[in-house]
Design a protein around this motif. Sequence first.
Motif, PDB file in Angstrom:
ATOM      1  N   PHE A   8       0.857  -1.186   0.000  1.00 41.88           N
ATOM      2  CA  PHE A   8       0.000   0.000   0.000  1.00 41.88           C
ATOM      3  C   PHE A   8       0.893   1.235   0.000  1.00 41.88           C
ATOM      4  N   ALA A   9       0.526   2.230  -0.781  1.00 34.66           N
ATOM      5  CA  ALA A   9       1.327   3.454  -0.863  1.00 34.66           C
ATOM      6  C   ALA A   9       0.444   4.667  -0.628  1.00 34.66           C
ATOM      7  N   VAL A  10       0.921   5.564   0.199  1.00 43.33           N
ATOM      8  CA  VAL A  10       0.209   6.810   0.457  1.00 43.33           C
ATOM      9  C   VAL A  10       1.063   7.972  -0.032  1.00 43.33           C
ATOM     10  N   CYS A  11       0.423   8.852  -0.790  1.00 39.22           N
ATOM     11  CA  CYS A  11       1.079  10.054  -1.291  1.00 39.22           C
ATOM     12  C   CYS A  11       0.798  11.176  -0.297  1.00 39.22           C
ATOM     13  N   VAL A  12       1.852  11.793   0.213  1.00 33.78           N
ATOM     14  CA  VAL A  12       1.698  12.876   1.178  1.00 33.78           C
ATOM     15  C   VAL A  12       2.089  14.190   0.518  1.00 33.78           C
ATOM     16  N   TYR A  13       1.160  15.141   0.564  1.00 30.68           N
ATOM     17  CA  TYR A  13       1.399  16.494   0.081  1.00 30.68           C
ATOM     18  C   TYR A  13       1.644  17.393   1.287  1.00 30.68           C
ATOM     19  N   CYS A  14       2.681  18.214   1.227  1.00 28.56           N
ATOM     20  CA  CYS A  14       2.967  19.132   2.330  1.00 28.56           C
ATOM     21  C   CYS A  14       3.954  20.193   1.868  1.00 28.56           C
ATOM     22  N   ALA A  15       4.242  21.129   2.760  1.00 31.24           N
ATOM     23  CA  ALA A  15       5.107  22.260   2.437  1.00 31.24           C
ATOM     24  C   ALA A  15       6.544  21.819   2.189  1.00 31.24           C
ATOM     25  N   THR A  41       4.386   2.250   1.810  1.00 29.33           N
ATOM     26  CA  THR A  41       5.355   3.057   1.075  1.00 29.33           C
ATOM     27  C   THR A  41       4.900   4.507   1.096  1.00 29.33           C
ATOM     28  N   LEU A  42       5.850   5.403   1.285  1.00 29.21           N
ATOM     29  CA  LEU A  42       5.575   6.834   1.233  1.00 29.21           C
ATOM     30  C   LEU A  42       5.938   7.357  -0.155  1.00 29.21           C
ATOM     31  N   VAL A  43       4.998   8.036  -0.788  1.00 32.95           N
ATOM     32  CA  VAL A  43       5.250   8.737  -2.042  1.00 32.95           C
ATOM     33  C   VAL A  43       5.203  10.222  -1.704  1.00 32.95           C
ATOM     34  N   SER A  44       6.251  10.940  -2.071  1.00 34.21           N
ATOM     35  CA  SER A  44       6.286  12.377  -1.790  1.00 34.21           C
ATOM     36  C   SER A  44       6.862  13.124  -2.981  1.00 34.21           C
ATOM     37  N   GLU A 101       0.315  10.417  -8.441  1.00 34.07           N
ATOM     38  CA  GLU A 101      -1.047   9.880  -8.398  1.00 34.07           C
ATOM     39  C   GLU A 101      -1.072   8.413  -8.802  1.00 34.07           C
ATOM     40  N   ASP A 102      -0.334   8.070  -9.846  1.00 31.29           N
ATOM     41  CA  ASP A 102      -0.321   6.690 -10.329  1.00 31.29           C
ATOM     42  C   ASP A 102       0.263   5.726  -9.300  1.00 31.29           C
ATOM     43  N   ARG A 103       1.208   6.179  -8.512  1.00 29.13           N
ATOM     44  CA  ARG A 103       1.888   5.307  -7.548  1.00 29.13           C
ATOM     45  C   ARG A 103       1.168   5.197  -6.206  1.00 29.13           C
ATOM     46  N   ALA A 104       0.140   6.016  -5.989  1.00 29.73           N
ATOM     47  CA  ALA A 104      -0.510   6.076  -4.681  1.00 29.73           C
ATOM     48  C   ALA A 104      -1.829   5.315  -4.643  1.00 29.73           C
ATOM     49  N   GLY A 113       1.172  25.304   1.582  1.00 28.77           N
ATOM     50  CA  GLY A 113       0.878  26.546   0.891  1.00 28.77           C
ATOM     51  C   GLY A 113       0.190  26.315  -0.436  1.00 28.77           C
ATOM     52  N   LEU A 114       0.502  27.168  -1.407  1.00 25.56           N
ATOM     53  CA  LEU A 114      -0.165  27.104  -2.704  1.00 25.56           C
ATOM     54  C   LEU A 114       0.047  25.775  -3.419  1.00 25.56           C
ATOM     55  N   GLY A 115       1.268  25.253  -3.399  1.00 27.95           N
ATOM     56  CA  GLY A 115       1.529  23.989  -4.074  1.00 27.95           C
ATOM     57  C   GLY A 115       0.740  22.848  -3.473  1.00 27.95           C
ATOM     58  N   THR A 116       0.700  22.787  -2.148  1.00 24.64           N
ATOM     59  CA  THR A 116      -0.064  21.746  -1.457  1.00 24.64           C
ATOM     60  C   THR A 116      -1.546  21.891  -1.771  1.00 24.64           C
ATOM     61  N   CYS A 117      -2.015  23.127  -1.749  1.00 24.20           N
ATOM     62  CA  CYS A 117      -3.424  23.407  -2.050  1.00 24.20           C
ATOM     63  C   CYS A 117      -3.762  22.951  -3.465  1.00 24.20           C
ATOM     64  N   GLU A 118      -2.903  23.262  -4.406  1.00 32.69           N
ATOM     65  CA  GLU A 118      -3.132  22.889  -5.802  1.00 32.69           C
ATOM     66  C   GLU A 118      -3.157  21.371  -5.967  1.00 32.69           C
ATOM     67  N   GLU A 119      -2.226  20.676  -5.324  1.00 29.96           N
ATOM     68  CA  GLU A 119      -2.195  19.214  -5.404  1.00 29.96           C
ATOM     69  C   GLU A 119      -3.443  18.607  -4.769  1.00 29.96           C
ATOM     70  N   LEU A 120      -3.829  19.143  -3.612  1.00 29.78           N
ATOM     71  CA  LEU A 120      -5.037  18.662  -2.936  1.00 29.78           C
ATOM     72  C   LEU A 120      -6.258  18.842  -3.827  1.00 29.78           C
ATOM     73  N   PHE A 121      -6.426  20.026  -4.399  1.00 30.09           N
ATOM     74  CA  PHE A 121      -7.597  20.279  -5.232  1.00 30.09           C
ATOM     75  C   PHE A 121      -7.629  19.371  -6.457  1.00 30.09           C
ATOM     76  N   GLU A 122      -6.478  19.099  -7.032  1.00 31.84           N
ATOM     77  CA  GLU A 122      -6.458  18.255  -8.231  1.00 31.84           C
ATOM     78  C   GLU A 122      -6.937  16.835  -7.928  1.00 31.84           C
ATOM     79  N   VAL A 123      -6.394  16.208  -6.858  1.00 29.82           N
ATOM     80  CA  VAL A 123      -6.821  14.827  -6.573  1.00 29.82           C
ATOM     81  C   VAL A 123      -8.223  14.795  -5.979  1.00 29.82           C
TER      82      VAL A 123
END
Length: 191
Positions: A8-15, A41-44, A101-104, A113-123
Motif C-alpha cells: 500500500f502506498a500513500v502520497c503525502v502532500y505538504c510544504a 510506502t511513502l510517495v512524496s 497519483e499513479d503510484r498512490a 501553501g499554494l503547491g499543497t493546495c493545488e495538489e489537494l484540489f487536483e486529486v
Amino acid sequence: MAGPGPGFAVCVYCASSDGVAPHYVKLADAVGRAVAARGWTLVSGGGRRSMMGAVAAGARAAGGRTVGVIPRSMVEREWADHDSDELVITESMRERKQEMEDRADAFLALPGGLGTCEELFEVWSAGVLGLHGKPVVLLDPDGHWDGLLDWVAGLGGRGFATFEPMGRLRVVRSDADPVGAALDACARPVG
C-alpha cells in the motif's frame, strides 16, 4: 485499524518551503514514521527541505520505503532528496503529479501553501468526478485549512457546486492521535 499492509502506498502532500513553524515539521516527521510503522510506502514530492524532507526522513528512520518524485528543474537546484529509496525525475510538474497519483493508493494532505493546495484540489476534484476511487484525506489538527474548507462549503449555497465535494474529502482534526486517525482514513475504501 489493521487496514492494508505492505504494498500500500500513500502520497503525502505538504510544504517544501523553509520557514515553516517547527511543529509542522514535527507533524510531517510523525506522519512519515507512522506510514513506515504500517509497512506502507511513502510517495512524496522528492524534496529534502522543510516538511517534505521531514516526512521522507521520518519514514526512512522508521524503516519505511520512500519514493520521491521531482521535476528535473528542482533536482538541478539541489532540492532533491537523494536519500529516497527511489527518486523519480520527471520533466515537468504535470508529469510529477501524474506519477505521484499513479503510484498512490491514497492521498494525504498536511498543512501547506499554494503547491499543497493545488495538489489537494487536483486529486480531490478528480475523485469527485469519478476519475479515481482513492481516499483523499486532509490532516488539519490546528485549523490551517479552515478558511478554505468554509469557502468550499459555501460554494453549494451559491450554486457553484453540490455538497458532494465536502463528502468526498476526509478531514481529520484534533484527536487523541490525529496522525493515526488520518492514516486510518487513508486505509478506508471510498464508497
